[in-house]
Write a protein that holds these residues in place. Structure first.
Motif, PDB file in Angstrom:
ATOM      1  N   LEU A   1      -1.510  12.388   4.855  1.00 11.89           N
ATOM      2  CA  LEU A   1      -1.572  11.253   5.771  1.00 11.89           C
ATOM      3  C   LEU A   1      -2.644  11.485   6.832  1.00 11.89           C
ATOM      4  CD1 LEU A   1      -0.192   8.536   6.340  1.00 11.89           C
ATOM      5  CD2 LEU A   1       1.372   9.739   7.862  1.00 11.89           C
TER       6      LEU A   1
ATOM      7  N   LEU B   1      -0.914   2.260   5.548  1.00 15.88           N
ATOM      8  CA  LEU B   1       0.023   2.074   6.661  1.00 15.88           C
ATOM      9  C   LEU B   1       1.097   1.041   6.350  1.00 15.88           C
ATOM     10  CD1 LEU B   1      -2.461   2.053   9.680  1.00 15.88           C
ATOM     11  CD2 LEU B   1      -0.839   3.835   9.105  1.00 15.88           C
ATOM     12  N   THR B   2       0.688  -0.065   5.743  1.00 14.57           N
ATOM     13  CA  THR B   2       1.615  -1.180   5.549  1.00 14.57           C
ATOM     14  C   THR B   2       2.133  -1.295   4.117  1.00 14.57           C
ATOM     15  OG1 THR B   2      -0.163  -2.735   5.032  1.00 14.57           O
ATOM     16  CG2 THR B   2       0.397  -2.435   7.358  1.00 14.57           C
TER      17      THR B   2
ATOM     18  N   GLU C   1      -1.867   5.156  15.134  1.00 15.14           N
ATOM     19  CA  GLU C   1      -0.677   4.793  14.375  1.00 15.14           C
ATOM     20  C   GLU C   1      -0.385   5.829  13.291  1.00 15.14           C
ATOM     21  OE1 GLU C   1       1.497   2.438  14.907  1.00 15.14           O
ATOM     22  OE2 GLU C   1       0.411   1.675  16.644  1.00 15.14           O
ATOM     23  N   VAL C   2      -1.447   6.316  12.623  1.00 15.10           N
ATOM     24  CA  VAL C   2      -1.265   7.359  11.615  1.00 15.10           C
ATOM     25  C   VAL C   2      -0.699   8.624  12.254  1.00 15.10           C
ATOM     26  CG1 VAL C   2      -2.478   8.902  10.024  1.00 15.10           C
ATOM     27  CG2 VAL C   2      -3.032   6.477  10.065  1.00 15.10           C
TER      28      VAL C   2
ATOM     29  N   LYS D   1       1.123   8.835  14.956  1.00 16.60           N
ATOM     30  CA  LYS D   1       2.518   8.608  15.334  1.00 16.60           C
ATOM     31  C   LYS D   1       3.445   8.721  14.117  1.00 16.60           C
ATOM     32  CE  LYS D   1       1.293   5.573  19.205  1.00 16.60           C
ATOM     33  NZ  LYS D   1       1.292   4.171  19.711  1.00 16.60           N
ATOM     34  N   ILE D   2       2.997   8.165  12.982  1.00 15.68           N
ATOM     35  CA  ILE D   2       3.794   8.269  11.760  1.00 15.68           C
ATOM     36  C   ILE D   2       3.923   9.728  11.342  1.00 15.68           C
ATOM     37  CG2 ILE D   2       3.837   7.707   9.306  1.00 15.68           C
ATOM     38  CD1 ILE D   2       2.457   5.055  10.020  1.00 15.68           C
TER      39      ILE D   2
ATOM     40  N   LEU E   1       6.427  11.423  13.523  1.00 18.56           N
ATOM     41  CA  LEU E   1       7.798  11.069  13.143  1.00 18.56           C
ATOM     42  C   LEU E   1       8.242  11.821  11.894  1.00 18.56           C
ATOM     43  CD1 LEU E   1       7.755   7.201  13.743  1.00 18.56           C
ATOM     44  CD2 LEU E   1       8.977   8.913  15.087  1.00 18.56           C
ATOM     45  N   LEU E   2       7.336  11.964  10.916  1.00 19.87           N
ATOM     46  CA  LEU E   2       7.659  12.720   9.704  1.00 19.87           C
ATOM     47  C   LEU E   2       7.973  14.176  10.041  1.00 19.87           C
ATOM     48  CD1 LEU E   2       5.089  11.443   7.059  1.00 19.87           C
ATOM     49  CD2 LEU E   2       7.563  11.205   6.975  1.00 19.87           C
TER      50      LEU E   2
ATOM     51  N   THR F   1      11.311  14.426  11.783  1.00 19.41           N
ATOM     52  CA  THR F   1      12.405  14.178  10.846  1.00 19.41           C
ATOM     53  C   THR F   1      12.703  15.407  10.007  1.00 19.41           C
ATOM     54  OG1 THR F   1      11.852  11.830  10.739  1.00 19.41           O
ATOM     55  CG2 THR F   1      13.196  12.718   8.960  1.00 19.41           C
TER      56      THR F   1
END
Length: 263
Positions: free
Chosen positions: A75, A131-132, A181-182, A184-185, A188-189, A192
């Motif tokens: 990512l 992303l989407t 945004e990448v 932030k993702i 989060l990964l 998690t």
């Protein structure tokens, strides 16, 4: 749980070493009956199997976590390492480390967008499937966007890692690195994969209490066996067998191995 693993494997190996020396002494003394009796008192394979199952289970667990790490790296690799900035009306390619919020930059068709930004001038089409999940290119141009719009509906913003299919526009940097945004993702990964759930915490607390309870039962079983006239060695192995049978990791490792081969 590691206490039960260490107790089961250590006791099995230690008693087997004792039986080996005892058998050697009996053979030296010429007591072949005792030698034959001690030949059935070796448990080296049991100690090895306990540690093997636990190790394989841990290895598969680490491999599973490694897949999350690989996805995270993939990512983050979407964003290029350089950006083309507009400075004094001229294009200048610089390292992504030199880009600052508020800088103006351009992206040619066929290139990935290095940072998050907002369109200042021009019209372009961007593939944001990373992303989407939407494979169709989205047209981007200067304009107002409703508050709270989803990523794919924000037609005046571009995101790091997106692919410019056609058109040319100039942008202003709004996010860099982990603030994109990448990024932030990816954050989060990572959180998690590292964060412990309430269920895991409760299971760990239960495991500690269970281990203490099992050790108490092992002591009670040893005392009862000796009281009933069993040999010390037999009573000892009964207690060790109980400790080994109570290791949850052994069962979970077997299940993990079976599921891994099944998939």
């Amino acid at each position: 749980m590691d206490t039960l693993v260490a107790l089961g494997a250590g006791a099995s190996y230690g008693y087997s070493v004792y039986a080996l020396f005892a058998m050697t002494a009996a053979q030296t003394a010429g007591d072949m009956d005792h030698v034959m009796e001690l030949m059935h008192e070796f448990y080296f394979e049991s100690a090895a199997m306990i540690l093997t199952l636990i190790t394989v289970g841990k290895m598969l667990e680490a491999h599973s976590k490694g897949k999350t790490t690989d996805a995270l790296k993939s990512l983050m690799k979407l964003a290029p390492k350089t950006a083309t900035l507009l400075r004094d009306g001229k294009e200048q390619e610089v390292s992504i480390d030199q880009v600052r919020r508020g800088d103006q930059f351009v992206v040619r068709p066929g290139e990935n967008i290095p940072v998050d930004g907002v369109i200042l001038e021009g019209t372009t089409a961007v593939n944001e499937s990373a992303l989407t999940g939407e494979s169709m290119a989205v047209e981007k141009s200067l304009g107002e966007v409703p508050e709270g719009a989803a990523l794919g509906d924000q037609t005046n913003k571009v995101f790091s890692g997106s692919f410019v299919t056609y058109g040319r526009a100039s942008y202003q940097v709004t996010g860099i690195g982990m603030n994109t945004e990448v990024g932030k993702i990816a954050g989060l990964l990572k959180n998690t994969s590292e964060k412990r759930t309430p269920l895991q915490i409760n299971l760990d607390d239960f495991g500690k209490k269970l281990s203490i309870l099992i050790l108490i039962f092992c002591g009670i079983l040893f005392a009862i066996s000796v009281f009933r006239g069993e040999k010390i060695s037999s009573a000892f192995m009964f207690a060790v067998a109980l400790a080994v049978a109570a290791i949850p990791e052994a069962l979970s490792s077997i299940v993990t191995i079976v599921l891994s081969f099944g998939t």
